[in-house]
Design a protein around this motif. Structure first.
Motif, PDB file in Angstrom:
ATOM      1  N   LEU A  14       0.833  -1.201   0.000  1.00 60.81           N
ATOM      2  CA  LEU A  14       0.000   0.000   0.000  1.00 60.81           C
ATOM      3  C   LEU A  14       0.872   1.257   0.000  1.00 60.81           C
ATOM      4  O   LEU A  14       1.702   1.435   0.894  1.00 60.81           O
ATOM      5  N   VAL A  15       0.645   2.119  -0.983  1.00 56.16           N
ATOM      6  CA  VAL A  15       1.397   3.369  -1.093  1.00 56.16           C
ATOM      7  C   VAL A  15       0.418   4.542  -0.982  1.00 56.16           C
ATOM      8  O   VAL A  15      -0.451   4.710  -1.844  1.00 56.16           O
ATOM      9  N   LEU A  53       0.175  -4.096  -5.967  1.00 54.44           N
ATOM     10  CA  LEU A  53       0.582  -2.728  -5.622  1.00 54.44           C
ATOM     11  C   LEU A  53      -0.653  -1.840  -5.583  1.00 54.44           C
ATOM     12  O   LEU A  53      -1.279  -1.588  -6.613  1.00 54.44           O
ATOM     13  N   LEU A  54      -1.016  -1.365  -4.402  1.00 53.15           N
ATOM     14  CA  LEU A  54      -2.192  -0.519  -4.198  1.00 53.15           C
ATOM     15  C   LEU A  54      -1.708   0.915  -3.983  1.00 53.15           C
ATOM     16  O   LEU A  54      -1.008   1.199  -3.007  1.00 53.15           O
ATOM     17  N   VAL A  55      -2.075   1.828  -4.921  1.00 58.60           N
ATOM     18  CA  VAL A  55      -1.548   3.186  -4.906  1.00 58.60           C
ATOM     19  C   VAL A  55      -2.701   4.185  -4.834  1.00 58.60           C
ATOM     20  O   VAL A  55      -3.690   4.058  -5.568  1.00 58.60           O
ATOM     21  N   PHE A  71      -3.323  -1.586  -8.524  1.00 61.77           N
ATOM     22  CA  PHE A  71      -4.690  -1.178  -8.210  1.00 61.77           C
ATOM     23  C   PHE A  71      -4.656   0.280  -7.740  1.00 61.77           C
ATOM     24  O   PHE A  71      -3.649   0.749  -7.211  1.00 61.77           O
ATOM     25  N   GLY A  72      -5.780   0.974  -7.869  1.00 59.71           N
ATOM     26  CA  GLY A  72      -5.896   2.323  -7.345  1.00 59.71           C
ATOM     27  C   GLY A  72      -6.917   2.386  -6.225  1.00 59.71           C
ATOM     28  O   GLY A  72      -7.871   1.607  -6.201  1.00 59.71           O
ATOM     29  N   ASP A  93      -8.909   5.402  -3.267  1.00 57.64           N
ATOM     30  CA  ASP A  93      -9.136   6.817  -2.937  1.00 57.64           C
ATOM     31  C   ASP A  93      -9.132   7.101  -1.443  1.00 57.64           C
ATOM     32  O   ASP A  93      -8.994   8.259  -1.042  1.00 57.64           O
ATOM     33  N   SER A  94      -9.309   6.069  -0.601  1.00 59.11           N
ATOM     34  CA  SER A  94      -9.384   6.320   0.837  1.00 59.11           C
ATOM     35  C   SER A  94      -8.673   5.203   1.600  1.00 59.11           C
ATOM     36  O   SER A  94      -8.431   4.113   1.070  1.00 59.11           O
ATOM     37  N   GLU A  95      -8.384   5.486   2.850  1.00 61.24           N
ATOM     38  CA  GLU A  95      -7.736   4.492   3.707  1.00 61.24           C
ATOM     39  C   GLU A  95      -8.612   3.259   3.880  1.00 61.24           C
ATOM     40  O   GLU A  95      -8.132   2.121   3.801  1.00 61.24           O
ATOM     41  N   ASP A  96      -9.894   3.463   4.117  1.00 59.05           N
ATOM     42  CA  ASP A  96     -10.797   2.320   4.289  1.00 59.05           C
ATOM     43  C   ASP A  96     -10.831   1.453   3.033  1.00 59.05           C
ATOM     44  O   ASP A  96     -10.845   0.206   3.118  1.00 59.05           O
ATOM     45  N   GLU A  97     -10.867   2.092   1.869  1.00 54.40           N
ATOM     46  CA  GLU A  97     -10.891   1.337   0.618  1.00 54.40           C
ATOM     47  C   GLU A  97      -9.588   0.546   0.454  1.00 54.40           C
ATOM     48  O   GLU A  97      -9.604  -0.631   0.047  1.00 54.40           O
ATOM     49  N   ALA A  98      -8.472   1.147   0.791  1.00 57.68           N
ATOM     50  CA  ALA A  98      -7.181   0.469   0.673  1.00 57.68           C
ATOM     51  C   ALA A  98      -7.125  -0.762   1.564  1.00 57.68           C
ATOM     52  O   ALA A  98      -6.675  -1.845   1.142  1.00 57.68           O
TER      53      ALA A  98
END
Length: 498
Positions: free
Chosen positions: A277-278, A310-312, A410-411, A413-418
């Motif tokens: 997670l980035v 890779l989640l950015v 992956f992309g 938009d929020s901490e919860d989504e990540a």
């Protein structure tokens, strides 16, 4: 021996080494052919060259080795040896591994295609493991329980008995050390089943164990296939513990075999699909991108904790992926014997075709291929670093472990989504988190469903911290004193006084 400094030097050493290979099983302190006389080829994936024909053990060899291991355990020369003396034997083994480090590293490079510099790093880890576990031997205490004056209650730690260790091909000798180090330190007899794709360093280790002075029958090596000798060890009624690193599918079968036999303990370190997670607030995106690329392309992606997802954060995603692509360009595969090569060859034809098939599926399912995706022409099994962007969790490449140099981006938009995306997996072996926000780091670290979390690094750690996963990534722990505890049994003693 002076370490080779360039490709020519390593090639010269390889030619010398290939004339000295031990290819027989090691049973009860003797190198012997398999009972059946069968052998299998071990092949250099960088050239297609047959390195050797190795003894192919099966159930008959397993039965013989288990009987010798049980006899050695009950004889007590190792299991009841004074802890300080057992420590000295293991330290001698570590010293011998250090003396032969270049040779051991070269065997792993020839056998499974990993770059020589990576193999040398593995040897440092293997030697460090044996030394750490040796030093733990005389520092593990039992307990005296609180009682009244009319009793004395003790809790003792004793070895389990016979341990069968089944290790993978991607880090052959390092994974071997992670398994046999604590098992031997605890006083058990150990039978090692190396992968049929990388058996040579395990057989050389057996020679060193003999030289170090491990008693007869305490350490044995059975090369062969999982469905023959591996299955026989798992079903044995006289094996007390099964330690395994490999695929989740095989791990599940081993648990079934344990249930069908004697309810032996089963410690598993299985597959992974690790999220990295980035967040947009992290400093020095160039450095982070380099680490993100290394997290998937190291060892050709043949790594259980590879950062394959890779989640950015979307606000920096396009720019960040461009930096990852730039880093990937410097990580192209090359001759594994060349100290300048970052990536080497894929271990065998089956794995090579499997990786290419996953890449085709990624294209067909609509992921955006940003770089790589093809094999190199010429001899050897080489695949370029591959990056897919726009991956979703419905895509095959976004969910299944590929075990190759394929990155899925992956992309969010929020901490919860990540966090939700990271945890949406059957696996839980490792996770990475890049951020400068300490509050976020503490929140997300606790919410990630993973056996280990790397914060602002990837794959950090040393012998003092355990390695292992949750969910379908397994239940065992390698490294640290916690692994030593897994290979010992608690015995309660209640003594009535007066």
């Amino acid at each position: 021996m002076t370490r080779p400094q360039d490709l020519a030097g390593w090639r010269d050493l390889a030619e010398q080494l290939k004339t000295e290979l031990e290819c027989r099983a090691f049973i009860n302190d003797e190198f012997v052919d398999a009972e059946s006389g069968e052998t299998f080829e071990t092949i250099n994936p960088a050239t297609g060259e047959v390195l050797a024909r190795v003894a192919s053990c099966d159930a008959a060899d397993a039965d013989k080795a288990v009987a010798h291991a049980r006899e050695a355990f009950r004889g007590g020369e190792w299991s009841r040896m004074a802890p300080g003396k057992r420590k000295q034997v293991m330290l001698r083994l570590a010293d011998l591994m250090e003396q032969h480090r270049d040779e051991l590293a070269l065997l792993d490079t020839l056998d499974m295609g990993k770059p020589i510099m990576s193999s040398l790093g593995d040897m440092a880890g293997a030697i460090g493991t044996i030394r750490y576990q040796a030093e733990c031997i005389d520092k593990m205490y039992g307990e005296v329980a609180p009682t009244g004056e009319d009793a004395l209650a003790m809790v003792l730690r004793e070895p389990l008995g016979v341990v069968a260790s089944i290790v993978p091909w991607n880090f052959p000798l390092m994974m071997t050390a992670w398994k046999i180090g604590p098992a031997l330190a605890a006083g058990n007899s150990v039978i090692l089943k190396p992968s049929e794709k990388s058996p040579l360093s395990a057989l050389r280790l057996a020679q060193l164990a003999l030289e170090a002075g491990l008693p007869k029958g305490v350490f044995q090596v059975l090369p062969g296939f999982g469905h023959t000798v591996g299955k026989a060890l798992a079903l044995s009624m006289d094996v007390n513990c099964l330690a395994f690193t490999g695929s989740t599918g095989v791990g599940k079968m081993l648990m079934q075999y344990a249930g069908q036999s004697n309810l032996k303990r089963v410690y598993l370190e299985c597959g992974g699909k690790s999220p990295n997670l980035v967040f947009a607030d992290c400093r020095d995106l160039d450095r982070v991108a380099r680490h993100a690329a290394e997290a998937i392309f190291h060892n050709q992606g043949e790594v259980c904790i590879a950062g394959s997802r890779l989640l950015v954060e979307n606000s920096v995603r396009e720019a960040f992926v461009d930096k990852v692509l730039k880093a990937a360009e410097s990580m192209q595969p090359g001759d594994p014997l060349d100290p300048q090569s970052f990536m080497g060859a894929i271990v065998d034809q089956t794995q090579y075709e499997r990786i290419l098939d996953f890449i085709r599926q990624g294209v067909e399912e609509g992921a955006r291929l940003r770089t790589g995706g093809e094999a190199l022409e010429g001899p050897g099994l080489f695949i370029r670093p591959t990056v897919f962007d726009g991956v979703t969790d419905q895509m095959t490449i976004g969910r299944e472990e590929i075990f190759g140099p394929v990155l899925s981006v992956f992309g969010f938009d929020s901490e919860d989504e990540a966090v939700a995306m990271a945890n949406d997996s059957d696996y839980g072996l490792a996770a990475g988190l890049w951020s400068q926000d300490i509050d976020r780091i503490m929140r997300v670290t606790r919410r990630l469903e993973s056996g280990q979390v790397f914060v602002n690094n990837w794959a950090g750690g040393d012998q003092t911290v355990p390695f292992g996963g949750v969910k379908q990534s397994g239940n065992g722990r390698d490294k640290s004193h916690h692994s030593l505890e897994e290979y010992s049994e608690l015995k309660s003693v209640w003594m009535a006084l007066g």
